[in-house]
Design a protein around this motif. Sequence first.
Motif: not given
Length: 157
Positions: A128-135, A142-145, A153-156
Amino acid sequence: MAMNQTPATPMTPAASMTLDDQLCFALYSASRAVTAAYRPVLAELDLTYPQYLVMLAVWERGPVPMKELGVMLGLDYGTLSPLLKRLEAAGLLLRERQAADERLVTVEATEQGRALRERAEGIPGSMGRIYGLTAEEAVQLRDRLRALIDRLGTPAA
């Protein structure tokens, strides 16, 4: 897709055929960058990124049928089987055929594999720190992806 565009609104074709204007290339590049960012962190655990995903799934689910594990990770048998074999050789997993139906194989963490979880618990925070994103930004992304994956229709995992 613009951030303020609703998922139900179709995306119009890009005005450009430039590589950098393509959503697919941005997703591909982001996936490679994330995997590369994990490499040094996971090296401390002697795991590759795909092996880490397998361990996460097994830690979460406990003993899990191999077929179910493949569905969770979006991996076919030919890809999953060698991963499991290497993790078993490292002493982290145990694959066990079911007595009632030998075609069914259950995968579970060994004691050494369960102990590795404790060492891995700091990884999400480190990443999370490496990504530089807030929670909040990370959850939104993540939700958009996941929504994109569902639409395709691809398994995740």
